[in-house]
Structure formats: C-alpha cells, structure tokens
Design an enzyme around this catalytic site. Sequence first.
Site, PDB file in Angstrom:
ATOM      1  N   ASP A  18       0.830  -1.209   0.000  1.00 12.22           N
ATOM      2  CA  ASP A  18       0.000   0.000   0.000  1.00 12.22           C
ATOM      3  C   ASP A  18       0.866   1.262   0.000  1.00 12.22           C
ATOM      4  O   ASP A  18       1.957   1.274   0.569  1.00 12.22           O
ATOM      5  CB  ASP A  18      -0.909  -0.020   1.244  1.00 12.22           C
ATOM      6  CG  ASP A  18      -2.025   1.009   1.139  1.00 12.22           C
ATOM      7  OD1 ASP A  18      -2.332   1.450   0.014  1.00 12.22           O
ATOM      8  OD2 ASP A  18      -2.587   1.376   2.187  1.00 12.22           O
ATOM      9  N   TRP A  23       2.630   8.033  -2.587  1.00 11.65           N
ATOM     10  CA  TRP A  23       4.036   8.236  -2.983  1.00 11.65           C
ATOM     11  C   TRP A  23       4.089   9.164  -4.194  1.00 11.65           C
ATOM     12  O   TRP A  23       4.906  10.079  -4.260  1.00 11.65           O
ATOM     13  CB  TRP A  23       4.663   6.882  -3.316  1.00 11.65           C
ATOM     14  CG  TRP A  23       6.120   6.886  -3.635  1.00 11.65           C
ATOM     15  CD1 TRP A  23       7.166   6.709  -2.778  1.00 11.65           C
ATOM     16  CD2 TRP A  23       6.707   7.080  -4.941  1.00 11.65           C
ATOM     17  NE1 TRP A  23       8.365   6.777  -3.453  1.00 11.65           N
ATOM     18  CE2 TRP A  23       8.112   6.999  -4.782  1.00 11.65           C
ATOM     19  CE3 TRP A  23       6.185   7.303  -6.216  1.00 11.65           C
ATOM     20  CZ2 TRP A  23       9.001   7.133  -5.848  1.00 11.65           C
ATOM     21  CZ3 TRP A  23       7.068   7.452  -7.274  1.00 11.65           C
ATOM     22  CH2 TRP A  23       8.458   7.367  -7.084  1.00 11.65           C
ATOM     23  N   HIS A  35       2.549   3.435  -9.023  1.00  7.48           N
ATOM     24  CA  HIS A  35       2.462   2.001  -9.292  1.00  7.48           C
ATOM     25  C   HIS A  35       3.716   1.507 -10.027  1.00  7.48           C
ATOM     26  O   HIS A  35       4.197   0.405  -9.795  1.00  7.48           O
ATOM     27  CB  HIS A  35       1.204   1.689 -10.112  1.00  7.48           C
ATOM     28  CG  HIS A  35      -0.075   1.993  -9.373  1.00  7.48           C
ATOM     29  ND1 HIS A  35      -0.288   1.599  -8.072  1.00  7.48           N
ATOM     30  CD2 HIS A  35      -1.204   2.656  -9.748  1.00  7.48           C
ATOM     31  CE1 HIS A  35      -1.494   1.997  -7.682  1.00  7.48           C
ATOM     32  NE2 HIS A  35      -2.064   2.657  -8.677  1.00  7.48           N
ATOM     33  N   SER A  63      -6.851  -6.026  -5.968  1.00  8.62           N
ATOM     34  CA  SER A  63      -7.962  -6.628  -5.237  1.00  8.62           C
ATOM     35  C   SER A  63      -9.222  -6.641  -6.103  1.00  8.62           C
ATOM     36  O   SER A  63      -9.332  -5.902  -7.095  1.00  8.62           O
ATOM     37  CB  SER A  63      -8.235  -5.859  -3.940  1.00  8.62           C
ATOM     38  OG  SER A  63      -8.904  -4.651  -4.231  1.00  8.62           O
ATOM     39  N   ASN A  66     -10.452  -3.300  -6.413  1.00 16.00           N
ATOM     40  CA  ASN A  66      -9.698  -2.335  -7.210  1.00 16.00           C
ATOM     41  C   ASN A  66     -10.282  -2.106  -8.607  1.00 16.00           C
ATOM     42  O   ASN A  66      -9.958  -1.116  -9.271  1.00 16.00           O
ATOM     43  CB  ASN A  66      -8.228  -2.766  -7.358  1.00 16.00           C
ATOM     44  CG  ASN A  66      -7.403  -2.587  -6.102  1.00 16.00           C
ATOM     45  OD1 ASN A  66      -6.392  -3.268  -5.907  1.00 16.00           O
ATOM     46  ND2 ASN A  66      -7.813  -1.665  -5.222  1.00 16.00           N
ATOM     47  N   ARG A 192      -4.973  -2.451   8.636  1.00 18.30           N
ATOM     48  CA  ARG A 192      -6.106  -3.338   8.365  1.00 18.30           C
ATOM     49  C   ARG A 192      -5.714  -4.361   7.297  1.00 18.30           C
ATOM     50  O   ARG A 192      -4.688  -4.208   6.627  1.00 18.30           O
ATOM     51  CB  ARG A 192      -7.337  -2.532   7.930  1.00 18.30           C
ATOM     52  CG  ARG A 192      -7.094  -1.624   6.758  1.00 18.30           C
ATOM     53  CD  ARG A 192      -8.367  -0.907   6.302  1.00 18.30           C
ATOM     54  NE  ARG A 192      -8.039   0.089   5.302  1.00 18.30           N
ATOM     55  CZ  ARG A 192      -7.909   1.402   5.541  1.00 18.30           C
ATOM     56  NH1 ARG A 192      -8.107   1.884   6.750  1.00 18.30           N
ATOM     57  NH2 ARG A 192      -7.585   2.223   4.568  1.00 18.30           N
TER      58      ARG A 192
HETATM   59  C1  FPP Z   1      -2.112   0.047  -3.277  1.00 17.31           C
HETATM   60  O1  FPP Z   1      -1.628   1.369  -3.276  1.00 17.31           O
HETATM   61  C2  FPP Z   1      -1.499  -0.695  -4.371  1.00 17.31           C
HETATM   62  C3  FPP Z   1      -2.179  -1.251  -5.401  1.00 17.31           C
HETATM   63  C4  FPP Z   1      -3.632  -1.173  -5.524  1.00 17.31           C
HETATM   64  C5  FPP Z   1      -1.486  -1.952  -6.503  1.00 17.31           C
HETATM   65  C6  FPP Z   1      -0.195  -2.616  -6.208  1.00 17.31           C
HETATM   66  C7  FPP Z   1       0.548  -2.760  -7.471  1.00 17.31           C
HETATM   67  C8  FPP Z   1       1.876  -2.711  -7.621  1.00 17.31           C
HETATM   68  C9  FPP Z   1       2.778  -2.626  -6.476  1.00 17.31           C
HETATM   69  C10 FPP Z   1       2.539  -2.712  -8.976  1.00 17.31           C
HETATM   70  C11 FPP Z   1       2.197  -3.804  -9.901  1.00 17.31           C
HETATM   71  C12 FPP Z   1       2.323  -5.173  -9.326  1.00 17.31           C
HETATM   72  C13 FPP Z   1       3.172  -6.139  -9.728  1.00 17.31           C
HETATM   73  C14 FPP Z   1       3.090  -7.489  -9.102  1.00 17.31           C
HETATM   74  C15 FPP Z   1       4.195  -5.939 -10.748  1.00 17.31           C
HETATM   75  P1  FPP Z   1      -2.656   2.578  -3.424  1.00 17.31           P
HETATM   76  O2  FPP Z   1      -2.722   2.928  -4.868  1.00 17.31           O
HETATM   77  O3  FPP Z   1      -3.962   2.229  -2.803  1.00 17.31           O
HETATM   78  O4  FPP Z   1      -1.913   3.683  -2.607  1.00 17.31           O
HETATM   79  P2  FPP Z   1      -2.573   4.858  -1.747  1.00 17.31           P
HETATM   80  O5  FPP Z   1      -3.218   4.207  -0.539  1.00 17.31           O
HETATM   81  O6  FPP Z   1      -1.406   5.703  -1.374  1.00 17.31           O
HETATM   82  O7  FPP Z   1      -3.566   5.554  -2.626  1.00 17.31           O
END
Ligand code: FPP
Length: 267
Positions: A18, A23, A35, A63, A66, A192
């Site tokens: 997360d 970031w 991402h 998820s 998502n 969580r």
């Molecule tokens: C949550 O951060 C992260 C995600 C929904 C996606 C995770 C994906 C990656 C790390 C990159 C692609 C994956 C692979 C396996 C190559 P958020 O966007 O909810 O962050 P925030 O809470 O700061 O908004």
Amino acid sequence: MTYVDARNLPHHVGIIMDGNGRWAELRGEPREAGHKAGSAAVRRVVRAARRLGLTALTLYAFSEQNWARPSGEVDALMGLLREFLVSERGEILQHEIRLVAIGELDRLPEIVRESLDPLRGASAENRKMTLALALSYGGQEEIARATREIAMDVRDGKLDPASIDVRALASRMPSLGVGEPDLIIRTGGEHRLSNFLLYGAAYAELAFTDVLWPDFTEVDFFEAIASYQRRERRFGRVLSRDASSVSPSSVTPGAPLCPDTDGAMRV
Ligand code: FPP
C-alpha cells in the site's frame, strides 16, 4: 543492523503493498507513477525473499475491489503486471520460482492472461519458492466460493456435511495451497487487512510500517521478518516455560490449524 535468523524464517509471507498513490502525490506525479515505482519494489522484494529461502510469498497486487478505480489507473496496473511478467520471466525460471495466481482470474484482460498463463505452466514444477500474485483477489470472495463449492458437493451427494471442518474449507482455497501465511506485512501506514487472505490470516503475525510501498527496501523487509522472529507464536495455547509443551517449532508452520474444541479464548 537487522538480524534475521535463518533457522526461524516464516514459511509463507503475504504483503499488502500500500501507498503507491500517496508516494506519487507527494511528488506531484500521477498515481500511475507510484504504481510503476511500486513494480520496482516488487522486483526487489521477490529477489530478497528468494535469497532468504522463503517457501512462499503472496503479493496483493490487485484486489477484487480495485476494479472500481478509474479505468486509466486499472489499465496502467494491468500494463505493469504484464510488463513484470514479461521482464521477470527469465529470472523466475532461472531461480526455480513457481509462479501462481489467486483470485478471479477470468476477469483479467487478455494482455495479462497471455503472459501470466504460460509462465504459470512453465514454472509449475519449480520448487525453490512459490510467488503467488493475488490478482482480482478478495478474501471474502474466496471464502464464499469455497462455501459454494462445498454446498454443491453436499447437494450432489458427494460430501457428508459432518465432514466439513476448518481443513475442508481451507483445502478449497487457492491462497492456502502454500499453507497459511505466517507473517502479513502491510506498508503505507494503515492497520487493516483489506480483504487479504482472510481465512488463512487466523494466526498470522502482522507487521505494519509507515513506509510507502515504492520506498520499501530489502532492509525494511528484513526488519519485518526480524520482528516476526522476536514474537512468541502460541496458536491459542499456553507455552510452558520449561519448553516441554508446545513451542513454535513443534507447530507445523504454514499448515492449516484446527481451532480448539473447548472454545477457549485464543490470543
Ligand atoms: C495500493 O496502493 C497498491 C495497489 C492497488 C497496486 C499494487 C501494485 C503494484 C505494487 C505494482 C504492480 C504489481 C506487480 C506485481 C508488478 P494505493 O494505490 O492504494 O496507494 P494509496 O493508498 O497511497 O492511494
């Protein structure tokens, strides 16, 4: 310096990655940039897990919920997934990593499936580590699906309702094919589970860090594992101080555990 004891490693680690969006926002960049930086952190952590000798690493990459994000962000994430699968294919095979995917895979676009499916097949016999990507995954959805399967088997006369126990349900959950997670790490400061590995998380140790996922390094990973190693896992039992009773090493890590039959409070 972070000390990780090679004799007491968690077998199965799950990570809720997360903080990508924040970031990016902190840098005045679009969320997609977060991402992309998060993908680089995925590469770092997979390599570190393989070097450490973990049995399994499950990454919460996308998820079920998502899908409700703006379509541009969903497309960017799918593109990054494909990029990861294509660019890491050689290294995954070379290091004998088995790549599996859990979740509603039918919902994934063709650009992901056409790189994911061949790699799952090509790596199926690899035994050094399992890398499980949770894609279109939801823990509640996984429980519902397993329950539905069981109900259908009972309806068709293939299953005796009396035989349905904790293990029967667990055996129908792809996320537990590598055993229960011993440690779940969440980056990004929230505390969580967000629908991640819910059934298997019953006795997982939880480690939270404020570090945003794109900034998560090998050292942060080792620190989380070291913190796991400082804990006493009791699985609802009382540990005798003379060590003649249950000790963490006498409990098979990663194996599904049955609940106490006396309904005792478990901590
Ligand atoms: C949550 O951060 C992260 C995600 C929904 C996606 C995770 C994906 C990656 C790390 C990159 C692609 C994956 C692979 C396996 C190559 P958020 O966007 O909810 O962050 P925030 O809470 O700061 O908004």
